[in-house]
Design a protein around this motif. Structure first.
Motif, PDB file in Angstrom:
ATOM      1  N   GLY A  16      12.811   6.686  12.677  1.00 23.20           N
ATOM      2  CA  GLY A  16      13.398   5.732  11.740  1.00 23.20           C
ATOM      3  C   GLY A  16      14.241   6.396  10.666  1.00 23.20           C
ATOM      4  N   ALA A  17      15.166   5.631  10.109  1.00 26.46           N
ATOM      5  CA  ALA A  17      16.104   6.151   9.106  1.00 26.46           C
ATOM      6  C   ALA A  17      15.415   6.598   7.824  1.00 26.46           C
ATOM      7  CB  ALA A  17      17.163   5.092   8.790  1.00 26.46           C
ATOM      8  N   THR A  18      14.317   5.967   7.449  1.00 30.21           N
ATOM      9  CA  THR A  18      13.629   6.349   6.209  1.00 30.21           C
ATOM     10  C   THR A  18      12.515   7.357   6.454  1.00 30.21           C
ATOM     11  OG1 THR A  18      12.114   4.462   6.372  1.00 30.21           O
ATOM     12  CG2 THR A  18      14.132   4.157   5.067  1.00 30.21           C
ATOM     13  N   GLY A  19      12.453   7.881   7.655  1.00 34.41           N
ATOM     14  CA  GLY A  19      11.426   8.873   7.951  1.00 34.41           C
ATOM     15  C   GLY A  19      10.042   8.296   7.734  1.00 34.41           C
ATOM     16  N   THR A  20       9.248   8.994   6.978  1.00 37.55           N
ATOM     17  CA  THR A  20       7.871   8.560   6.709  1.00 37.55           C
ATOM     18  C   THR A  20       7.641   8.392   5.213  1.00 37.55           C
ATOM     19  OG1 THR A  20       7.104  10.844   6.691  1.00 37.55           O
ATOM     20  CG2 THR A  20       7.025   9.698   8.807  1.00 37.55           C
ATOM     21  N   ALA A  21       8.667   7.972   4.510  1.00 38.05           N
ATOM     22  CA  ALA A  21       8.623   7.902   3.044  1.00 38.05           C
ATOM     23  C   ALA A  21       7.502   7.016   2.514  1.00 38.05           C
ATOM     24  CB  ALA A  21       9.968   7.438   2.496  1.00 38.05           C
ATOM     25  N   LEU A  22       7.333   5.839   3.066  1.00 36.51           N
ATOM     26  CA  LEU A  22       6.302   4.936   2.536  1.00 36.51           C
ATOM     27  C   LEU A  22       4.895   5.415   2.888  1.00 36.51           C
ATOM     28  CD1 LEU A  22       8.044   1.505   3.085  1.00 36.51           C
ATOM     29  CD2 LEU A  22       7.655   2.706   0.930  1.00 36.51           C
ATOM     30  N   ALA A  23       4.710   5.903   4.090  1.00 38.14           N
ATOM     31  CA  ALA A  23       3.400   6.444   4.461  1.00 38.14           C
ATOM     32  C   ALA A  23       3.038   7.611   3.549  1.00 38.14           C
ATOM     33  CB  ALA A  23       3.393   6.898   5.916  1.00 38.14           C
ATOM     34  N   GLN A  24       4.012   8.463   3.279  1.00 39.51           N
ATOM     35  CA  GLN A  24       3.742   9.606   2.416  1.00 39.51           C
ATOM     36  C   GLN A  24       3.403   9.165   0.996  1.00 39.51           C
ATOM     37  OE1 GLN A  24       6.180  13.126   2.576  1.00 39.51           O
ATOM     38  NE2 GLN A  24       6.895  12.595   4.638  1.00 39.51           N
ATOM     39  N   GLN A  25       4.077   8.134   0.508  1.00 35.61           N
ATOM     40  CA  GLN A  25       3.762   7.655  -0.841  1.00 35.61           C
ATOM     41  C   GLN A  25       2.341   7.094  -0.896  1.00 35.61           C
ATOM     42  OE1 GLN A  25       5.622   8.120  -3.704  1.00 35.61           O
ATOM     43  NE2 GLN A  25       3.612   7.613  -4.485  1.00 35.61           N
ATOM     44  N   HIS A  26       1.952   6.340   0.124  1.00 34.12           N
ATOM     45  CA  HIS A  26       0.578   5.828   0.168  1.00 34.12           C
ATOM     46  C   HIS A  26      -0.418   6.981   0.248  1.00 34.12           C
ATOM     47  CE1 HIS A  26       1.815   1.594   1.764  1.00 34.12           C
ATOM     48  NE2 HIS A  26       2.264   1.843   0.558  1.00 34.12           N
ATOM     49  N   LEU A  27      -0.105   7.963   1.076  1.00 31.92           N
ATOM     50  CA  LEU A  27      -0.989   9.121   1.231  1.00 31.92           C
ATOM     51  C   LEU A  27      -1.099   9.895  -0.086  1.00 31.92           C
ATOM     52  CD1 LEU A  27      -2.754  10.797   3.083  1.00 31.92           C
ATOM     53  CD2 LEU A  27      -0.677  11.948   3.904  1.00 31.92           C
ATOM     54  N   ARG A  28       0.001  10.042  -0.792  1.00 31.12           N
ATOM     55  CA  ARG A  28      -0.030  10.727  -2.086  1.00 31.12           C
ATOM     56  C   ARG A  28      -0.927   9.988  -3.085  1.00 31.12           C
ATOM     57  NH1 ARG A  28       3.628  14.711  -2.905  1.00 31.12           N
ATOM     58  NH2 ARG A  28       5.135  15.050  -1.255  1.00 31.12           N
ATOM     59  N   ASN A  29      -0.862   8.659  -3.064  1.00 32.54           N
ATOM     60  CA  ASN A  29      -1.732   7.872  -3.955  1.00 32.54           C
ATOM     61  C   ASN A  29      -3.204   8.108  -3.626  1.00 32.54           C
ATOM     62  OD1 ASN A  29       0.509   6.779  -5.220  1.00 32.54           O
ATOM     63  ND2 ASN A  29       0.457   4.884  -4.050  1.00 32.54           N
ATOM     64  N   ILE A  30      -3.524   8.102  -2.357  1.00 27.89           N
ATOM     65  CA  ILE A  30      -4.908   8.324  -1.918  1.00 27.89           C
ATOM     66  C   ILE A  30      -5.378   9.715  -2.338  1.00 27.89           C
ATOM     67  CG2 ILE A  30      -6.395   8.616   0.116  1.00 27.89           C
ATOM     68  CD1 ILE A  30      -4.439   6.543   1.515  1.00 27.89           C
ATOM     69  N   LEU A  31      -4.551  10.720  -2.054  1.00 25.47           N
ATOM     70  CA  LEU A  31      -4.945  12.101  -2.319  1.00 25.47           C
ATOM     71  C   LEU A  31      -5.021  12.409  -3.808  1.00 25.47           C
ATOM     72  CD1 LEU A  31      -2.994  13.814   0.577  1.00 25.47           C
ATOM     73  CD2 LEU A  31      -5.463  13.347   0.455  1.00 25.47           C
ATOM     74  N   ALA A  32      -4.198  11.750  -4.610  1.00 23.08           N
ATOM     75  CA  ALA A  32      -4.293  11.926  -6.067  1.00 23.08           C
ATOM     76  C   ALA A  32      -5.666  11.469  -6.552  1.00 23.08           C
ATOM     77  CB  ALA A  32      -3.183  11.148  -6.775  1.00 23.08           C
ATOM     78  N   TYR A  33      -6.130  10.351  -6.035  1.00 17.62           N
ATOM     79  CA  TYR A  33      -7.453   9.850  -6.402  1.00 17.62           C
ATOM     80  C   TYR A  33      -8.550  10.828  -5.977  1.00 17.62           C
ATOM     81  CZ  TYR A  33     -11.715   7.148  -6.464  1.00 17.62           C
ATOM     82  OH  TYR A  33     -13.003   6.749  -6.688  1.00 17.62           O
ATOM     83  N   LEU A  34      -8.324  11.528  -4.861  1.00 27.07           N
ATOM     84  CA  LEU A  34      -9.329  12.454  -4.339  1.00 27.07           C
ATOM     85  C   LEU A  34      -9.219  13.857  -4.936  1.00 27.07           C
ATOM     86  CD1 LEU A  34      -9.341  11.338  -0.605  1.00 27.07           C
ATOM     87  CD2 LEU A  34     -10.953  10.724  -2.427  1.00 27.07           C
ATOM     88  N   ASP A  35      -8.422  14.007  -5.991  1.00 28.49           N
ATOM     89  CA  ASP A  35      -8.299  15.265  -6.719  1.00 28.49           C
ATOM     90  C   ASP A  35      -7.700  16.385  -5.873  1.00 28.49           C
ATOM     91  OD1 ASP A  35      -8.507  16.925  -8.955  1.00 28.49           O
ATOM     92  OD2 ASP A  35     -10.530  17.582  -8.424  1.00 28.49           O
ATOM     93  N   VAL A  36      -6.685  16.029  -5.065  1.00 29.98           N
ATOM     94  CA  VAL A  36      -5.949  17.016  -4.289  1.00 29.98           C
ATOM     95  C   VAL A  36      -4.638  17.282  -5.018  1.00 29.98           C
ATOM     96  CG1 VAL A  36      -4.764  17.499  -2.105  1.00 29.98           C
ATOM     97  CG2 VAL A  36      -6.958  16.270  -2.091  1.00 29.98           C
ATOM     98  N   PRO A  37      -4.465  18.482  -5.588  1.00 25.50           N
ATOM     99  CA  PRO A  37      -3.189  18.784  -6.224  1.00 25.50           C
ATOM    100  C   PRO A  37      -2.106  18.942  -5.152  1.00 25.50           C
ATOM    101  CG  PRO A  37      -4.700  20.655  -6.413  1.00 25.50           C
ATOM    102  CD  PRO A  37      -5.436  19.560  -5.721  1.00 25.50           C
ATOM    103  N   LEU A  38      -1.158  18.008  -5.131  1.00 26.32           N
ATOM    104  CA  LEU A  38      -0.116  17.993  -4.105  1.00 26.32           C
ATOM    105  C   LEU A  38       1.190  18.572  -4.621  1.00 26.32           C
ATOM    106  CD1 LEU A  38      -0.553  14.488  -2.446  1.00 26.32           C
ATOM    107  CD2 LEU A  38      -0.964  16.712  -1.403  1.00 26.32           C
ATOM    108  N   MET A  39       1.828  19.330  -3.769  1.00 26.21           N
ATOM    109  CA  MET A  39       3.161  19.825  -4.064  1.00 26.21           C
ATOM    110  C   MET A  39       4.107  18.623  -4.087  1.00 26.21           C
ATOM    111  SD  MET A  39       5.254  22.746  -1.981  1.00 26.21           S
ATOM    112  CE  MET A  39       5.902  21.712  -0.670  1.00 26.21           C
ATOM    113  N   GLY A  40       4.926  18.537  -5.116  1.00 28.09           N
ATOM    114  CA  GLY A  40       5.810  17.382  -5.264  1.00 28.09           C
ATOM    115  C   GLY A  40       7.149  17.517  -4.562  1.00 28.09           C
TER     116      GLY A  40
END
Length: 185
Positions: free
Chosen positions: A116-140
């Motif tokens: 798809g043209a937008t790649g996986t942008a929305l899935a990644q945003q949802h995943l980032r929200n989940i992982l932030a709650y789980l105290d995973v420091p994510l590279m931005g």
């Protein structure tokens, strides 16, 4: 420098998974002291809070595999504008019961590839929200939303387009630095 162990969670179960190819490509670009272990998520039961008092062996194995890693790499497709259920289920299992998350404090990064043209942008945003709650420091940055085309990446992770290889190398270099800052080896 001692070896750094990365737990790789791929959100696709498909045999010819594009995200599996992307994960292999990223691994090939990393320095030798980084070892990558793919976390199996296709054999897990659906998370049930009843597990919290007595986790099934396969769920305990998942938690231990993640706990024993130094850092995390999530490579995921996008299903219906979000995270695939199989990946969310694995995250739910490994993060429970409350206060006993296998993910807490582990440095991570997120990437994905799609036709798809937008790649996986929305899935990644949802995943980032989940992982932030789980105290995973994510590279931005940089964010990796790769649009797949024939010849881009083969089964072995060889990258067929030089500009993509350069971009993914920049991502891996930043990830390596990110992990090294967060891992005490």
């Amino acid at each position: 420098m001692s070896a750094i162990k990365i737990a790789v969670l791929i959100g696709s179960l498909r045999k010819e998974s594009l995200n599996h190819k992307l994960a292999k490509a990223l691994e090939r670009l990393a320095p030798h002291e980084f070892s990558f272990e793919h976390v199996r998520i296709d054999n897990l039961p659906f998370y049930n809070q009843d597990f919290d008092s007595d986790y099934p062996p396969v769920c305990r194995q998942l938690k231990e595999q993640i706990k024993s890693a130094d850092a995390l790499l999530f490579v995921t497709p996008e299903y219906n504008r979000s995270v695939p259920g199989v990946l969310k289920n694995a995250i739910d299992i490994a993060s429970r019961p409350y206060g006993a998350s296998a993910f807490a404090g582990k440095a991570g990064a997120v990437a994905g590839i799609s036709v798809g043209a937008t790649g996986t942008a929305l899935a990644q945003q949802h995943l980032r929200n989940i992982l932030a709650y789980l105290d995973v420091p994510l590279m931005g940055q940089p964010e990796v939303f790769v649009k797949y085309s024939d010849g881009l990446i083969d089964q072995d992770g060889n990258i067929g387009v030089e500009s993509t290889k350069k971009f993914l190398q920049e991502f891996v270099d930043r990830y390596v630095d990110w992990v090294r800052r967060h891992v005490h080896t």
